[in-house]
Write an enzyme that holds these catalytic residues in place. Structure first.
Site, PDB file in Angstrom:
ATOM      1  N   ASP A  50       0.807  -1.232  -0.106  1.00 36.03           N
ATOM      2  CA  ASP A  50      -0.112   0.124  -0.055  1.00 36.03           C
ATOM      3  C   ASP A  50       0.913   1.220   0.041  1.00 36.03           C
ATOM      4  O   ASP A  50       1.993   1.283   0.371  1.00 36.03           O
ATOM      5  CB  ASP A  50      -0.893   0.037   1.202  1.00 36.03           C
ATOM      6  CG  ASP A  50      -2.118   0.891   0.994  1.00 36.03           C
ATOM      7  OD1 ASP A  50      -3.281   0.241   0.986  1.00 36.03           O
ATOM      8  OD2 ASP A  50      -1.951   1.976   1.069  1.00 36.03           O
ATOM      9  N   TYR A 168     -14.331   7.884 -12.058  1.00 37.06           N
ATOM     10  CA  TYR A 168     -14.241   6.524 -11.393  1.00 37.06           C
ATOM     11  C   TYR A 168     -15.090   5.463 -12.537  1.00 37.06           C
ATOM     12  O   TYR A 168     -14.397   4.405 -12.384  1.00 37.06           O
ATOM     13  CB  TYR A 168     -15.096   6.612 -10.119  1.00 37.06           C
ATOM     14  CG  TYR A 168     -15.143   5.396  -9.290  1.00 37.06           C
ATOM     15  CD1 TYR A 168     -13.823   5.048  -8.514  1.00 37.06           C
ATOM     16  CD2 TYR A 168     -16.066   4.710  -9.417  1.00 37.06           C
ATOM     17  CE1 TYR A 168     -13.820   4.258  -7.678  1.00 37.06           C
ATOM     18  CE2 TYR A 168     -15.915   3.385  -8.468  1.00 37.06           C
ATOM     19  CZ  TYR A 168     -15.075   3.196  -7.639  1.00 37.06           C
ATOM     20  OH  TYR A 168     -14.816   2.018  -6.837  1.00 37.06           O
ATOM     21  N   LYS A 172     -13.264   2.153 -13.829  1.00 41.10           N
ATOM     22  CA  LYS A 172     -13.675   0.611 -13.798  1.00 41.10           C
ATOM     23  C   LYS A 172     -14.115   0.177 -14.939  1.00 41.10           C
ATOM     24  O   LYS A 172     -14.103  -1.148 -14.969  1.00 41.10           O
ATOM     25  CB  LYS A 172     -14.881   0.753 -12.469  1.00 41.10           C
ATOM     26  CG  LYS A 172     -14.092   1.252 -11.164  1.00 41.10           C
ATOM     27  CD  LYS A 172     -12.967   0.530 -10.591  1.00 41.10           C
ATOM     28  CE  LYS A 172     -12.649   0.880  -9.339  1.00 41.10           C
ATOM     29  NZ  LYS A 172     -11.623   0.010  -8.808  1.00 41.10           N
ATOM     30  N   THR A 203     -16.577   0.536   3.763  1.00 43.22           N
ATOM     31  CA  THR A 203     -15.359   0.770   3.789  1.00 43.22           C
ATOM     32  C   THR A 203     -14.911   2.339   3.847  1.00 43.22           C
ATOM     33  O   THR A 203     -15.867   3.077   3.611  1.00 43.22           O
ATOM     34  CB  THR A 203     -14.236   0.409   2.273  1.00 43.22           C
ATOM     35  OG1 THR A 203     -15.071   1.247   1.331  1.00 43.22           O
ATOM     36  CG2 THR A 203     -14.792  -1.073   2.119  1.00 43.22           C
TER      37      THR A 203
END
Length: 261
Positions: A50, A168, A172, A203
């Site tokens: 990460d 976004y 995707k 999340t």
């Protein structure tokens, strides 16, 4: 009545991925964190990667404390050299890199398309699409002699439009295309490539949405709740296992029924 999240996914199967090396990008939080933990619980040796190196270290230490095997590495998926270093190291562990979960991603600023600054569009594309490209570009050769499985995180946004999410959504949808293409190109090398399209998951990416946004999304979810990251991780753990040995080139939606219209 909604099924409680803790009862709605299968538990770990410790021997299923024994000693297989798995690389998880975006492993410091959210779905990546849960994937790293689940793959380790199933027996994998996990490289938690990460940009947030402290977060990756925390996850790796928790896996080790729970009896698993993990190490943490800093990775910047927008930097090809950074990706190459981490993938190359992962490929030297045990019998080589066998599993990769590309889950690093960002929401980016929410804006109508005509008001979206080009720099913001580029930032989202560099992380969410180019990041997957950079990762697979290294992971595929690393798996060429041993075979393996790559799971790319897409989204229901690749299947349904959302106001303010032009960058976004475009990224995707690109992930789906990269996944299908790589699956066809590398099947004869024993490499499977699939994608997973989560819906509304509990999340930081979802909790950071503007007030009320999540509630509005949930009105279109038949199960009437957000998913837990562990539920997405359970699906991914199946997809990277031998139980899914004939599954490649496909996208797997885990959205509580959102797209079932």
């Amino acid at each position: 009545m909604p099924v409680p999240a803790q009862m709605s996914h299968g538990g770990p199967q410790p021997g299923r991925l024994r000693d297989r090396v798995a690389l998880v990008t975006g492993g410091a939080s959210g779905i990546g964190d849960s994937c790293a933990r689940r793959l380790a619980a199933d027996g994998a040796v996990v490289v938690v990667a990460d940009l947030d190196e402290d977060g990756a270290t925390r996850v790796a230490r928790q896996i080790t404390a729970d009896g698993g095997t993990a190490l943490a590495r800093r990775i910047d998926v927008t930097d090809p050299d950074s990706v190459t270093r981490v993938v190359t190291e992962a490929a030297t562990l045990r019998d080589g890199l066998r599993i990769a979960v590309n889950s690093a991603g960002i929401n980016g600023p929410l804006s109508p398309l005509a008001e979206l600054p080009p720099a913001d569009f580029d930032t989202v594309m560099r992380v969410n699409l180019y990041g997957v490209f950079h990762a697979m570009r290294c992971q595929l050769p690393a798996m060429a002699t041993t075979g393996g499985v790559i799971v790319n995180l897409a989204s229901i946004a690749a299947h349904a439009t959302f106001r303010g999410h032009a960058a976004y959504t475009a990224a995707k949808q690109g992930v789906l295309a990269l996944t299908r293409t790589a699956a066809r190109e590398y099947a004869d090398q024993g490499i499977r490539v699939v994608s997973v399209s989560p819906g509304v998951v509990d999340t930081p990416m979802v909790t950071s949405l503007p007030p009320g946004a999540t509630d509005r999304l949930l009105t279109a979810v038949p199960l009437r709740r957000t998913a837990q990251p562990a539920e997405v991780a359970a699906l991914i753990a199946f997809l990277v296992s031998d139980d899914a040995s004939y599954v490649t080139g496909s996208d797997h939606v885990v959205d509580g029924g959102y797209l079932a219209k």
